[in-house]
Each structure stands twice: as structure tokens, then as C-alpha cells.
Write an enzyme that holds these catalytic residues in place. Structure first.
Site, mmCIF file in Angstrom:
data_model
loop_
_atom_site.group_PDB
_atom_site.id
_atom_site.type_symbol
_atom_site.label_atom_id
_atom_site.label_comp_id
_atom_site.label_asym_id
_atom_site.label_seq_id
_atom_site.Cartn_x
_atom_site.Cartn_y
_atom_site.Cartn_z
ATOM 1 N N GLU A 120 47.981 -1.299 62.826
ATOM 2 C CA GLU A 120 49.444 -1.235 62.941
ATOM 3 C C GLU A 120 50.100 -2.162 61.920
ATOM 4 O OE1 GLU A 120 50.349 -2.336 66.997
ATOM 5 O OE2 GLU A 120 48.693 -1.130 67.768
ATOM 6 N N LYS A 122 52.524 -5.159 60.964
ATOM 7 C CA LYS A 122 53.032 -6.292 61.740
ATOM 8 C C LYS A 122 54.536 -6.378 61.483
ATOM 9 C CE LYS A 122 52.083 -10.921 63.287
ATOM 10 N NZ LYS A 122 53.427 -11.444 63.386
ATOM 11 N N LYS A 340 47.631 -11.000 57.716
ATOM 12 C CA LYS A 340 48.968 -11.160 57.142
ATOM 13 C C LYS A 340 48.991 -11.026 55.621
ATOM 14 C CE LYS A 340 51.746 -14.022 59.131
ATOM 15 N NZ LYS A 340 52.664 -14.608 60.067
ATOM 16 N N CYS A 434 81.600 -21.444 25.812
ATOM 17 C CA CYS A 434 80.354 -20.678 25.796
ATOM 18 C C CYS A 434 79.208 -21.578 25.328
ATOM 19 C CB CYS A 434 80.505 -19.471 24.877
ATOM 20 S SG CYS A 434 78.926 -18.652 24.570
ATOM 21 N N CYS A 437 78.104 -20.044 21.638
ATOM 22 C CA CYS A 437 78.959 -20.008 20.436
ATOM 23 C C CYS A 437 80.193 -20.906 20.568
ATOM 24 C CB CYS A 437 79.386 -18.578 20.135
ATOM 25 S SG CYS A 437 80.581 -17.928 21.310
ATOM 26 N N CYS A 452 82.174 -15.240 28.163
ATOM 27 C CA CYS A 452 82.432 -15.798 26.833
ATOM 28 C C CYS A 452 83.373 -14.826 26.129
ATOM 29 C CB CYS A 452 81.117 -15.915 26.075
ATOM 30 S SG CYS A 452 81.319 -15.992 24.291
ATOM 31 N N CYS A 458 79.568 -14.150 19.066
ATOM 32 C CA CYS A 458 78.615 -14.937 19.862
ATOM 33 C C CYS A 458 77.202 -14.412 19.627
ATOM 34 C CB CYS A 458 78.986 -14.842 21.341
ATOM 35 S SG CYS A 458 77.812 -15.662 22.416
#
Ligand code: IVH
Length: 694
Positions: A120, A122, A340, A434, A437, A452, A458
């Protein structure tokens, strides 16, 4: 109406509603539209209000919750609720199996492990014991310490898949069913989304959510939580006479009721299932212990796609006689063990936070964690998304955090262990410019994300824009992976997607770690990529929120690139899938000088055929609205959607009176019910394919 007629009608409605609940919640096969169900429920409630004396304990109207309690009373379990021992590896399982065999061998019962094992999942929820007397649900209790639990009857009564009356007539007077209450993953996600929207914290995982929902004193709240239940065993079984006179006939009447029970654990689960209780569909009877490892692996594979959370498997000796031979140790049976899965949640510390700039300038805080082994891999980074998420977690640098990695899902920080906050904890400060940049950063109104404003100035945005441009679903440039893009930008060879087409073989071959062959391949790949389609080109530009489908819709609607570039906001909104926000994003994109420059260069260096306008007889599904639901087996949803749209159909996400067709795949749920109620034509996947081919 005479009292007799009322009683008869109420019984009739109860039976129907119980039957519909079972079909909907246990078998996952809705049979009547919601309106019909609601109508019957209203009729029942009206009859019960007019005749409160006729209201029964097992009435389906009780599933909506009742008056709030002040506290939970205690319940002493008639048979203790046991726990399980655990094993965590194949070796530990072998050791468990050997102990089993030794014990059975000592008693001379078995010398090989050739007996059946019930396997089964768990379930990761809470153990509860349900008590039925004469087939009517009368009590539910938590496990508590195994001997005494809490009375959660009113809350459990609201769980839709738990029958308030057992099906059929063949069951013992008293039957206790043991099983797990859990919250399905989808319900958990929805509940947490709602909580976050309201500015609340939400639950850390479905197990906590299930526990929190069951511990509500107000069962009306539990009723809204959409809990599930799977039975995994039987507790006390007996005759009512037992309890009533507690006298000489105890043994006799007990044996009558126990004779109802099969002598196989698996068969017992099937018996409970036949009474209308949900049984986990993944439960399997194995012929012998050699199949244990394969079952474990199989369930581990399925884990992410199951609709409910599990944390392992459980193996039980199936033969009840053998179980009795083996008996118990302390609070766990010797005949069963949990096997488990590796832990999915672990504790670690947040060492620092970096800020990454994405393609659209979004600045994302990334948690740098002390490396930790969780869910089968070592995790050292996790996204913190945005300021809202940082506030929600109340997280600080040097905090101890719970990190979770479930299946293939990216690792996430679930919560902070506030009790362990050290003295050197530091508030996480967002950058004011930023980090790449140094351009200004902005947070748009109503958005949680900081961006930014540098655009293609950038370097970070530039790299991401070029990666996107070259990616598989865009221009699919052979030989140009993310790493190479970074290197090309870092070495100053390219600044924009257009620069890619200016690269020479010499440029590339003289780069560090780059061979002649790779250079030739890349230049060839770029040559091939110059020829594309209008839809792919539009997608490749990386306009915010213009994904593949939207790009294809834009191409189909405007037919050539100049028309898209110069379209007004209103015109853009005529395109399927394009709303106010996407239209604004497109306008903004073409309003930026640096984008215009690059786009013009690209137009000169690349080519794609214009799309010929389709006339109406090529759009046979024009003005027809489709909704797709359930699992399709022959094509995926996106393919089906694109194929329908190519013939002029609109594809919507929700069913309404304006829907023309619902395409219902396997496991269609509420949409199918709604469509049926509204009289919308329902197509199977095959019927839709036939329509597409026509
Ligand atoms: S049988 C006599 N079967 O795991 C054995 N338990 O760690 C009683 N659980 O308290 C438990 N899935 O809450 C059993 N298929 C399953 C289970 C299961 C989850 C839970 C249950 C129990 C705990 C023990």
C-alpha cells in the site's frame, strides 16, 4: 403530505444523494449535473426543517457541517490504534523480512517468504477510526496516543467520500474502519492560494492542512476543505448485544460478526470498499516478498503524479492467521512495516541572498543555502520569488529554514524555524539599483516583482534575451546553448540577437575553449535559423507574456510583421488570447528605440514567408467556442488547442452558456457536469479528431 409520504420521500432522497456522492467522490464518476443534486438537497433540507423529528444521523444534509463545538471530547478506542515500524532502504527491508521469517520459522509455520504481502502507499495525512453501528456512521476519532483520541465525528461527517450509511446489508452491527484522512494536492494548492491572496500564511504542506482542517471546532469550515479518506484496515468488529448486556453471550455474538471478516487483509479492504468506503486505488496484493522492491520503486516513480501526498509504502503480511502468529511489539504490529521514501523536507540555513536579473528585467532573490541532501538530491539554491514571499516567510539571513523538494519539483523554502533565529540574523535588503547594470529599479503598480529598467542595456537581460531568441521553441539555433551565449556576451562578441548573425567562424573559433568544429557548427546553425516562420520570429523576440500560442495567434491574425509592429492596442485586443496587459506589453516593446533598432536589423538579415489570409471555408470552426477538459490520450492539450484555433475556433478555459463544444477526455469532472447541465454538446477525443480531419 402525510407523515408516511414525507418519511418515504426523505428516505428516497437520502438514498439518491448518497448514491450520487459515492459516484462522484469515491468512484470519480459524476452521474448527475450539479443542479439536479442541489435541487434534491434543497428539497431534503426543506423537509427536514419542516419535520426536524424525522431528520436522521446519516442524512446527506449533515455533510455541510453543524453547530461549532467548544472543545473536542475524548474517545477511548475499543481496540488500540497502532503505529508502524519503518525501514528506509532495501537492506533494512531485507532485515525486516528475515526477522519475519525467523519468527515464523521458530513456530514452525513457514520456512520461506512465499506468502502474499499486501502493498500500500503510505498516505501522508492523519489516522482516524470510523465507527459504524448498524451501518450508520456514529463516531470518528483521531489516533491520539493510540488508546485515547479526540472525538472528531462532526468534522469527519463532512468528508464527502465517507458514507454516512454503509451500502448493502451484509456488515457487522459494529464496524470500525481505520484509515487516513488527507488533503488532495489540488485542494491544498487551491486553499493556500486563497490564503495567500487574503494575506494569510497558508499551510506548510497537505498533511498540516488536513490536520488543521480536522481540528476545527466549527465543522462548517472543515466541510469547505475538501478532505479525502482512504481505508487501510479494520478496528473493532462486534455485535451490538456485546455492548448492551456485556454478559455471557459476548464470545458467541463476537464470533458471529468476526465470521463476516475475510482471512486476508487485502480481501478485508475489498469488503470495506464494497460497503462504499474509499480504498486507495494503488493498493496491490503481491504474491510474495520478491515483488516488494519493484512495488516500492513503482510507487516512488508515480509519487509526483498521484493526486495525494505519500511518504513511502507499507507492506503487510496478508494472511490474518499469520498476522496473529506474529503479533505485536510495543505499539506496532510485527506483520507490517512502512518502507519510507527519502525525506522530502530537511532543515538547513540560509547563508546569503543573491539577486538575479531575468530576461524581462525581473529581479529575483535567490537563496544560497548550506547544501543539504533532500528528496534524493543535494540542494544549495532556492528561489525566494519576490518581496511578498520574503515577507510571507518572515525570512532573514542566517535563519534555519525548512526546505522541500518533492519529485522533480524545484526546491522550495517552506517555512522558517523562528525559534532558532540566531542573534546574527539579518534582514534581506532589496537592491535599490540593478545589481548588474546599475540602472534604476521599479516596481509596477499591483506587481510584486521589482524590475531593472535597463532593458537591453543591462547585460543580464541581454544574455537572457539572446538565450530565449536561440532556444528550441524560438529559432532553435543548433550548436548555441546557454553557456555559449553567456561566453559570447562576456567576451563582448555580441550584444543583441542581431549580432548573432554578424558572427564569423573566425570570431567564434578564437574564443576560449572553442574548437574549429563547434565554430563551424554554430555558423551553420545560425545560417539555418535565418529562415523561420512569422510565429517563431514573434515568439523569439521575447515580448513579455507573448508565449508560443499568442505569437502564433498574432501571426495568424495580422499575416505579416509590419502589421503586428504597427498595430494599435485596440487591434491587438482582437487577437484570441490577447487582453489589455499583453496588448500594452506589445505596444511598449515596439515603442523602445533599442528594440526597434534590433528588430529592423533582424528583419534585414532573416526571412520568413508571410501568411496567406485564410478565407472562411478554410476556417470551418470560425466563431465556434470549444473547451477542453480531462486527459487526452492521443494529443496533448496544447496541440489540440492549436489545431482547433488553426481552423478558426476559439478555445476557452471555462464552460458557459456560450460554449459550443466541450471536448471531454478521461477523468473529466466538474466541467463535464456543467456542460451537460447547460446542454452543451460533448465530444470525445476521437470525435474531436474526426472533426479536425473533416
Ligand atoms: S496501517 C496496524 N497503512 O502511518 C497498522 N498506516 O506510521 C496501522 N499510514 O498511524 C497502520 N498509510 O496514520 C497503515 N497504508 C497504510 C498507511 C498507514 C499511512 C499512517 C497511519 C499510521 C502511520 C504509522
Amino acid at each position: 403530505m402525510s407523515e408516511q409520504t414525507v418519511i418515504k420521500r426523505m428516505a428516497e432522497i437520502c438514498q439518491l444523494l448518497n448514491h450520487y456522492d459515492h459516484q462522484y467522490y469515491v468512484l470519480d464518476e459524476p452521474s448527475v449535473p450539479d443542479v439536479e443534486y442541489d435541487r434534491l438537497m434543497q428539497e431534503l433540507i426543506a423537509l427536514e426543517t419542516a419535520h426536524p423529528e424525522l431528520k436522521t444521523l446519516d442524512s446527506p444534509s449533515q455533510k455541510v457541517g453543524g453547530a461549532a463545538l467548544k472543545s473536542f471530547s475524548q474517545v477511548t478506542h475499543q481496540l488500540p490504534m497502532l503505529s508502524l515500524d519503518n525501514v528506509f532502504s532495501a537492506d533494512e527491508w531485507q532485515a525486516f523480512a528475515k526477522r519475519l521469517l525467523d519468527r515464523l520459522n521458530r513456530g514452525g509455520v513457514k520456512s520461506t517468504l512465499d506468502f502474499a504481502i499486501c502493498a500500500e502507499p503510505k498516505l501522508d495525512g492523519l489516522a482516524v477510526s470510523l465507527r459504524y453501528e448498524n451501518g450508520v456512521f456514529v463516531q470518528a476519532a483521531t489516533r491520539g496516543d493510540g488508546t485515547v483520541g479526540e472525538n472528531i465525528t462532526e468534522n469527519v461527517r463532512t468528508i464527502k467520500s465517507i458514507p454516512l450509511r454503509l451500502q448493502g446489508t451484509s456488515f457487522p452491527d459494529i464496524l470500525e474502519v481505520r484509515g487516513e484522512v488527507f488533503m488532495p494536492k489540488a485542494s491544498f494548492d487551491a486553499l493556500n492560494k486563497q490564503a495567500i491572496k487574503k494575506g494569510e500564511k497558508g499551510f506548510a504542506n497537505p498533511r498540516n492542512a488536513a490536520a488543521g482542517s480536522l481540528r476545527q471546532l466549527d465543522s462548517k469550515i472543515t466541510a469547505k476543505r475538501n478532505l479525502g479518506f482512504y481505508a487501510y484496515g479494520i478496528g473493532f468488529v462486534g455485535a451490538l448485544a456485546n455492548i448492551a448486556n456485556n454478559g455471557d453471550n459476548v464470545e458467541e455474538s463476537k464470533s458471529i460478526d468476526e465470521s463476516w471478516l475475510a482471512n486476508s487483509h487485502y480481501q478485508r479492504l475489498c469488503q470495506i470498499k464494497a460497503l462504499g468506503l474509499p480504498m486507495c486505488p494503488e493498493v496491490k496484493l503481491l504474491d510474495n516478498a520478491t515483488q516488494v522492491e519493484a512495488f516500492y520503486q513503482d510507487i516512488l516513480q508515480q509519487r509526483a503524479s498521484l493526486s495525494y501526498e505519500i511518504d513511502g509504502t507499507v507492506f503487510k503480511v496478508d494472511d490474518i492467521a499469520l498476522q496473529q502468529q506474529l503479533g505485536f511489539v510495543a505499539r506496532a504490529p510485527r506483520w507490517a512495516t512502512a518502507y519510507k521514501f527519502p525525506a522530502q523536507e530537511e532543515l538547513t540555513t540560509l547563508e546569503s541572498v543573491d539577486f538575479q536579473v531575468g530576461r524581462t528585467g525581473a529581479i529575483t532573490p535567490v537563496a544560497r543555502l548550506k547544501p543539504i541532501f533532500v528528496g534524493g538530491v543535494t540542494v544549495s539554491n532556492a528561489t525566494l520569488h519576490n518581496q511578498d514571499e520574503i515577507d510571507r516567510l518572515s525570512i532573514q539571513i542566517n535563519d534555519t529554514v525548512i526546505i522541500r523538494r518533492a519529485g522533480d519539483v524545484i526546491p522550495q523554502i517552506v517555512s522558517v524555524v523562528l525559534e532558532r533565529r540566531p542573534e546574527n540574523a539579518q534582514v534581506i535588503a532589496f537592491p535599490t539599483v540593478c545589481p548588474v547594470c546599475q540602472s534604476a529599479v521599479l516596481k509596477a503598480e499591483g506587481e510584486a516583482v521589482l524590475r531593472c529598467t535597463g532593458g537591453l542595456y543591462c547585460q543580464a537581460q541581454r544574455k537572457e534575451a539572446i538565450k530565449h531568441f536561440a532556444s528550441r521553441k524560438a529559432l532553435d539555433v543548433d550548436g548555441l546553448g546557454d553557456k555559449l551565449v553567456e561566453q559570447l556576451v562576456d567576451e563582448g562578441l555580441i550584444k543583441t540577437p542581431a549580432d548573432l548573425f554578424k558572427l564569423t567562424e573566425l570570431d567564434v573559433s578564437t574564443m576560449a575553449r572553442m574548437g574549429q568544429k563547434s565554430a563551424t557548427n554554430l555558423i551553420k546553425g545560425l545560417e539555418v535559423a535565418r529562415k523561420t516562420t512569422l510565429a517563431k520570429f514573434v515568439y523569439a523576440l521575447g515580448i513579455r507574456e507573448v508565449g508560443e500560442t499568442t505569437a502564433a495567434n498574432l501571426a495568424q491574425y495580422f499575416l505579416n510583421f509590419s502589421a503586428i509592429k504597427s498595430a494599435s492596442e485596440a487591434q491587438l485586443q482582437q487577437v484570441p488570447d490577447v487582453g489589455v496587459i499583453v496588448a500594452k506589453n506589445i505596444i511598449n516593446f515596439f515603442a523602445q528605440d533599442h528594440n526597434v533598432e534590433v528588430v529592423e536589423e533582424l528583419e534585414n538579415m532573416m526571412s520568413w514567408p508571410d501568411i496567406e489570409a485564410k478565407n472562411d471555408d478554410e476556417l470551418p470552426l470560425k466563431d465556434q467556442t470549444f473547451v477542453l477538459t480531462g486527459t487526452l490520450s492521443k494529443m496533448d492539450r496544447n496541440e489540440a488547442k492549436a489545431a482547433l484555433q488553426a481552423l478558426g475556433a476559439k478555445v476557452s478555459g471555462s464552460v458557459s452558456a456560450k460554449t459550443h463544444y466541450l471536448v471531454a477526455g478521461e477523468k473529466s469532472g466538474s466541467k463535464l457536469v456543467k456542460a451537460t447541465a447547460l446542454g452543451v454538446s460533448v465530444l470525445t477525443e476521437d470525435e474531436m479528431i474526426a472533426l479536425l480531419n473533416k
